[in-house]
Design a protein around this motif. Structure first.
Motif, PDB file in Angstrom:
ATOM      1  N   LYS A 170       0.865  -1.179   0.000  1.00 28.83           N
ATOM      2  CA  LYS A 170       0.000   0.000   0.000  1.00 28.83           C
ATOM      3  C   LYS A 170       0.906   1.234   0.000  1.00 28.83           C
ATOM      4  O   LYS A 170       1.834   1.325   0.813  1.00 28.83           O
ATOM      5  N   ILE A 171       0.630   2.177  -0.898  1.00 26.60           N
ATOM      6  CA  ILE A 171       1.492   3.348  -1.028  1.00 26.60           C
ATOM      7  C   ILE A 171       1.569   4.132   0.275  1.00 26.60           C
ATOM      8  O   ILE A 171       2.650   4.553   0.701  1.00 26.60           O
TER       9      ILE A 171
ATOM     10  N   GLY B  77       3.707   2.260   2.810  1.00 23.97           N
ATOM     11  CA  GLY B  77       5.098   2.049   2.450  1.00 23.97           C
ATOM     12  C   GLY B  77       5.521   0.596   2.573  1.00 23.97           C
ATOM     13  O   GLY B  77       4.729  -0.275   2.969  1.00 23.97           O
TER      14      GLY B  77
ATOM     15  N   SER C   1       3.535  -2.254   5.001  1.00 24.45           N
ATOM     16  CA  SER C   1       2.630  -3.114   4.237  1.00 24.45           C
ATOM     17  C   SER C   1       2.630  -4.533   4.788  1.00 24.45           C
ATOM     18  O   SER C   1       3.626  -5.006   5.354  1.00 24.45           O
TER      19      SER C   1
ATOM     20  N   MET D 215      -2.883  -0.234 -10.524  1.00 26.49           N
ATOM     21  CA  MET D 215      -2.203   0.060  -9.265  1.00 26.49           C
ATOM     22  C   MET D 215      -2.040  -1.178  -8.386  1.00 26.49           C
ATOM     23  O   MET D 215      -2.027  -1.104  -7.158  1.00 26.49           O
TER      24      MET D 215
ATOM     25  N   TYR E 169       0.519  -3.065  -7.428  1.00 29.15           N
ATOM     26  CA  TYR E 169       1.972  -3.012  -7.444  1.00 29.15           C
ATOM     27  C   TYR E 169       2.623  -4.330  -7.032  1.00 29.15           C
ATOM     28  O   TYR E 169       3.615  -4.751  -7.632  1.00 29.15           O
TER      29      TYR E 169
END
Length: 320
Positions: free
Chosen positions: A63-64, A67, A71, A284, A286
């Protein structure tokens, strides 16, 4: 005179600082060359080695806002999803097929071009051919893709104009499932063949001319000189480049495919690069995209190691 073990150790210790001082002296003598390497080292550290830490997100639910450190760790769940999903395996198949054709037809192409250029006796014509052949290499795929799309256009492309004049039906090549892979392979060869031929021309320039002169005395023709002198002399270069190129069997040219791909040919043209882009940037996702990229890199490394091992078994030319 015989030396004791103590004397041998004393002599070894005396030689070690001397060798070290010689190495330091050589470095200091060529210090400006090493200073010139600093920007290159900085580039590789920042853009190639530092990002390796990001591989960790392939094992996380990244998760942005949280970080990497915050996460959730999910282990191999992303890889299980990778192989259990219905989309990745067709993409992997497309990648392997396209890159196999590129390797099959694209690898020998620069060798053949270099052999033909090497046989040209007129220096001016040789320079023109070399310039024309490697010029596409310096153009981006954005430009080349536009040229290809216009050239193959069903309404104004020269090929379809000729087909129409011959009473054939025009073909929308760029949107044809039957033609798209051939376009990718052909355009890749067109772009890289001239530049890659330079390596083989450089290897041919190092061949001793006396070998050709002796062959002419023995009555060998030009084809035989190529087969018995030129090709065996550049075999080391061919083997090394083949080992390095083999790793690309699972890698793809994202710029090429992304600029030529369209919805009608996704089933045969969607490759790992475009798939990763869609999953990581568009959706998104990632962690999943990082898992795809890690899988691709591990397989590419394995292919290079296997190819290098086979080359070591059948020849003396390897990269390590």
């Amino acid at each position: 005179m015989q030396y004791s073990t103590t004397d041998s150790k004393r002599i070894g210790k005396a030689r070690a600082p001397s060798q070290l001082s010689q190495v330091i002296k050589r470095y200091m003598t060529h210090k400006y060359f090493f200073i010139m390497l600093i920007p290159v080292l900085i580039y590789y550290i920042i853009f190639h080695y530092a990002p390796i830490y990001g591989v960790v997100i392939a094992f996380q639910d990244f998760k942005i806002l949280k970080g990497i450190s915050g996460s959730k760790w999910v282990g191999l769940d992303n890889f299980k999803e990778l192989f259990a999903g219905m989309y990745f395996l067709p993409v992997l198949k497309n990648t392997l097929i396209i890159n196999f054709y590129k390797l099959l037809f694209g690898f020998p192409a620069p060798i053949l071009l270099a052999l033909m250029i090497n046989e040209v006796k007129q220096a001016a014509f040789k320079k023109v051919v070399q310039t024309v052949s490697y010029l596409p290499y310096f153009l981006s795929w954005v430009i080349l893709s536009g040229i290809i799309i216009e050239f193959l256009s069903p309404s104004r492309g020269p090929i379809n104009i000729i087909l129409t004049m011959l009473d054939f039906k025009s073909v929308f090549f760029i949107a044809s499932v039957d033609w798209f892979r051939s376009i990718l392979v052909g355009s890749e060869i067109w772009k890289t063949v001239g530049f890659n031929a330079i390596i083989y021309l450089a290897a041919m320039a190092g061949i001793n001319p006396e070998m050709y002169e002796a062959a002419e005395v023995d009555g060998i023709n030009r084809i035989q000189k190529i087969w018995f002198i030129t090709l065996p002399s550049i075999i080391p270069v061919i083997v090394i480049l083949l080992i390095l190129t083999s790793g690309q069997i699972i890698s793809d040219d994202f710029d090429q495919v992304y600029n030529l791909l369209n919805a009608k040919v996704t089933s045969v043209g969607d490759v790992i690069g475009t798939y990763t882009y869609n999953e990581g940037i568009s959706k998104m996702n990632y962690s999943y995209a990082a898992a795809v990229g890690l899988f691709k890199n591990v397989v590419a490394l394995a292919v290079v190691l296997v190819t290098n091992t086979l080359a070591k078994r059948f020849s003396d030319e390897t990269i390590f």
